[in-house]
Write a protein that holds these residues in place. Structure first.
Motif, mmCIF file in Angstrom:
data_model
loop_
_atom_site.group_PDB
_atom_site.id
_atom_site.type_symbol
_atom_site.label_atom_id
_atom_site.label_comp_id
_atom_site.label_asym_id
_atom_site.label_seq_id
_atom_site.Cartn_x
_atom_site.Cartn_y
_atom_site.Cartn_z
ATOM 1 N N ARG A 250 60.226 46.271 19.516
ATOM 2 C CA ARG A 250 58.863 46.558 19.052
ATOM 3 C C ARG A 250 58.358 47.888 19.605
ATOM 4 N NH1 ARG A 250 56.127 42.224 20.833
ATOM 5 N NH2 ARG A 250 55.853 41.161 18.836
ATOM 6 N N PHE A 251 58.606 48.136 20.866
ATOM 7 C CA PHE A 251 58.115 49.349 21.520
ATOM 8 C C PHE A 251 58.682 50.602 20.867
ATOM 9 C CE2 PHE A 251 58.427 52.797 24.571
ATOM 10 C CZ PHE A 251 57.196 52.800 25.206
ATOM 11 N N VAL A 272 64.738 36.739 16.874
ATOM 12 C CA VAL A 272 64.163 37.755 17.761
ATOM 13 C C VAL A 272 63.453 38.812 16.930
ATOM 14 C CG1 VAL A 272 64.651 39.511 19.501
ATOM 15 C CG2 VAL A 272 65.926 37.351 19.517
ATOM 16 N N LEU A 273 64.089 39.253 15.857
ATOM 17 C CA LEU A 273 63.490 40.268 14.988
ATOM 18 C C LEU A 273 62.220 39.731 14.321
ATOM 19 C CD1 LEU A 273 66.647 41.825 13.276
ATOM 20 C CD2 LEU A 273 65.764 42.126 15.603
ATOM 21 N N ALA A 281 61.987 46.293 13.368
ATOM 22 C CA ALA A 281 63.430 46.274 13.621
ATOM 23 C C ALA A 281 64.213 47.096 12.592
ATOM 24 C CB ALA A 281 63.947 44.844 13.618
ATOM 25 N N LYS A 282 63.542 47.602 11.602
ATOM 26 C CA LYS A 282 64.246 48.337 10.545
ATOM 27 C C LYS A 282 65.003 49.524 11.140
ATOM 28 C CE LYS A 282 63.645 50.391 5.977
ATOM 29 N NZ LYS A 282 62.674 50.723 4.901
ATOM 30 N N GLY A 283 66.287 49.607 10.825
ATOM 31 C CA GLY A 283 67.114 50.721 11.283
ATOM 32 C C GLY A 283 67.936 50.438 12.515
ATOM 33 N N ILE A 284 67.627 49.345 13.243
ATOM 34 C CA ILE A 284 68.406 49.083 14.454
ATOM 35 C C ILE A 284 69.852 48.747 14.083
ATOM 36 C CG2 ILE A 284 66.370 48.219 15.682
ATOM 37 C CD1 ILE A 284 67.724 45.423 15.547
ATOM 38 N N TYR A 388 76.524 46.501 12.207
ATOM 39 C CA TYR A 388 75.549 46.202 11.168
ATOM 40 C C TYR A 388 74.278 47.005 11.415
ATOM 41 C CZ TYR A 388 78.259 41.933 10.165
ATOM 42 O OH TYR A 388 79.241 41.047 9.838
ATOM 43 N N GLN A 389 73.570 47.331 10.320
ATOM 44 C CA GLN A 389 72.258 47.961 10.436
ATOM 45 C C GLN A 389 71.241 47.095 9.703
ATOM 46 O OE1 GLN A 389 71.947 52.127 9.198
ATOM 47 N NE2 GLN A 389 70.526 52.425 10.895
ATOM 48 N N PHE A 390 70.085 46.917 10.328
ATOM 49 C CA PHE A 390 69.043 46.064 9.744
ATOM 50 C C PHE A 390 68.202 46.886 8.777
ATOM 51 C CE2 PHE A 390 65.033 43.559 9.902
ATOM 52 C CZ PHE A 390 65.559 42.342 9.498
#
Length: 410
Positions: A250-251, A272-273, A281-284, A388-390
């Motif tokens: 989030r930070f 968690v997301l 979380a987009k892009g993690i 993987y990417q979210f």
């Protein structure tokens, strides 16, 4: 003539008795926890408390076991079909509670083996005890590098050092001049990961600018995160328990920092997301060895569809996309495969089986990933990962499978 006949009869009887005695001697005495009809297996994990999300491992195991029992049980290598009796205990991820649970399950409940024990400190806490009692602790949910009771343990998830290698490989190709900041769990877990990562980037232009420790009990990690942001790093690596890892996700989004963020499997599960907002979380990027499950509807993939049926029937307390629960189901399946190959009803035989896995498949493993061990030289069943990417709603595979078979290091 009559005397000769009598002597022949005695010789035949003695030979038959000797053959029967030899037959009994060759049949191994069953270990505690197994009968002709049942086998008792112990599971301990955090069903409650701040890291209860990890309890999804136990729930996933339960779903797979109930599925097998509902289909009549497990036909084992000795020809007998048995149903699995699970004894599940809550330890809140407290190592001392884990040890107390294991003592109870071994001495009172008389379990045949333990399966899916969660977290590195917890597995370390029971090492001496299971060695003394000679009780298998199989398919641990822990990326431990060096097992502390190797004769009686085998892991399941890839080592933290393997995950570090995978992240380093990604950066070498996609951000070869990365400036990295670490938020790391201040245990063997975090230290193992960072040591492996440092080794993997030697000779490259990648640099680590800042490292900040956390514990799974920290109420907040905002101070550490502000320090990491101030370092000027353009890449954040998160190795933390779910709550602290979620806060970091989030930070990095809401603070305006927005570095490339790599999150270990410890805190990248879908719940968690959800808890920190999917948009944050987009892009993690994370790693896993399991297939992405993006819907609770039938997919046509037999393994995934059986998983969906099992968790629905078992009424588990996690959502279908929860990778921790999926891992538990996969662990349950690995347990069943082990029992199917068990030719003698003994704990020693179980360890022989799991220490000599050769290309075992698993219904939830990503295509191209299998389980392999070799007694005395390779104790790590899974040594391959998919990144993987979210995308804001689901994880999307990026690149191909990264293979590290036989190269796991401390």
């Amino acid at each position: 003539m009559r005397l000769v006949t009598v002597l022949r009869g005695c010789a035949i009887q003695l030979a038959a008795a000797a053959l029967l005695a030899a037959s009994h001697a060759s049949a191994a005495e069953p270990s505690p926890g197994i009968t002709d009809d049942t086998i008792k297996i112990g599971v301990t994990g955090p069903l409650t408390g701040p890291v209860a999300v990890v309890g999804g491992v136990a729930e996933g195991i339960r779903a797979r076991v109930e599925q097998a029992n509902g289909e009549g049980g497990v036909k084992m290598g000795d020809g007998k079909t048995r149903k699995i009796e699970l004894v599940i205990e809550d330890d809140g991820l407290d190592p001392q509670r884990t040890l107390a649970n294991v003592r109870k399950m071994v001495e009172k409940d008389k379990v045949f083996a333990l399966v899916g024990t969660a977290a590195t400190p917890n597995n370390l806490a029971i090492g001496r005890y299971i060695s003394q009692k000679k009780v298998p602790n199989v398919f641990m949910y822990s990326g431990v590098v060096a097992l502390n009771a190797p004769e009686w343990e085998v892991g399941f998830v890839p080592s933290f050092s393997t995950e570090a290698d995978a992240f380093a490989e990604y950066l070498k190709i996609n951000r070869p001049d990365a400036r990295v900041a670490f938020l790391y769990l201040n245990t063997e877990t975090g230290q193992t990961f960072m040591t492996a990562f440092d080794g993997a980037i030697e000779g490259t232009a990648i640099r680590v600018l800042e490292r900040q420790p956390v514990t799974s009990q920290d109420p907040t990690v905002e101070t550490q995160l502000n320090t990491l942001k101030a370092s000027g790093a353009d890449t954040l690596v998160i190795i933390a328990a779910p709550r602290q890892g979620g806060e970091a996700i989030r930070f990095q989004s809401e603070s305006g920092w927005k570095p490339l963020t790599l999150v270990t499997n410890l805190s990248s599960a879908y719940p968690v997301l959800q808890s920190v907002g999917l948009e944050n979380a987009k892009g993690i990027i994370t790693s896993d060895f399991l297939k992405p499950i993006v819907s609770d509807q039938k997919s046509g993939d037999e393994g995934v569809d059986r998983y969906l049926d099992a968790i629905k029937s078992a009424n588990v307390n996690f959502v279908f996309a929860n990778t921790i629960g999926q891992t538990g189901y996969a662990i349950g399946d690995a347990l069943i495969q082990s029992l199917e190959k068990l030719k003698q009803p003994t704990r020693e035989e179980l360890m022989k089986v799991v220490h000599n896995m050769d290309g075992w498949k698993n219904p939830l493993f990503f295509d191209g990933i299998s389980m392999n061990t070799k007694e005395g030289s390779d104790i790590y069943p899974v040594e391959a990962l998919q990144l993987y990417q979210f995308d804001g709603q689901k994880y999307i595979p990026i690149g191909g499978v990264l293979e590290f078979e036989g190269t796991t290091h401390e």
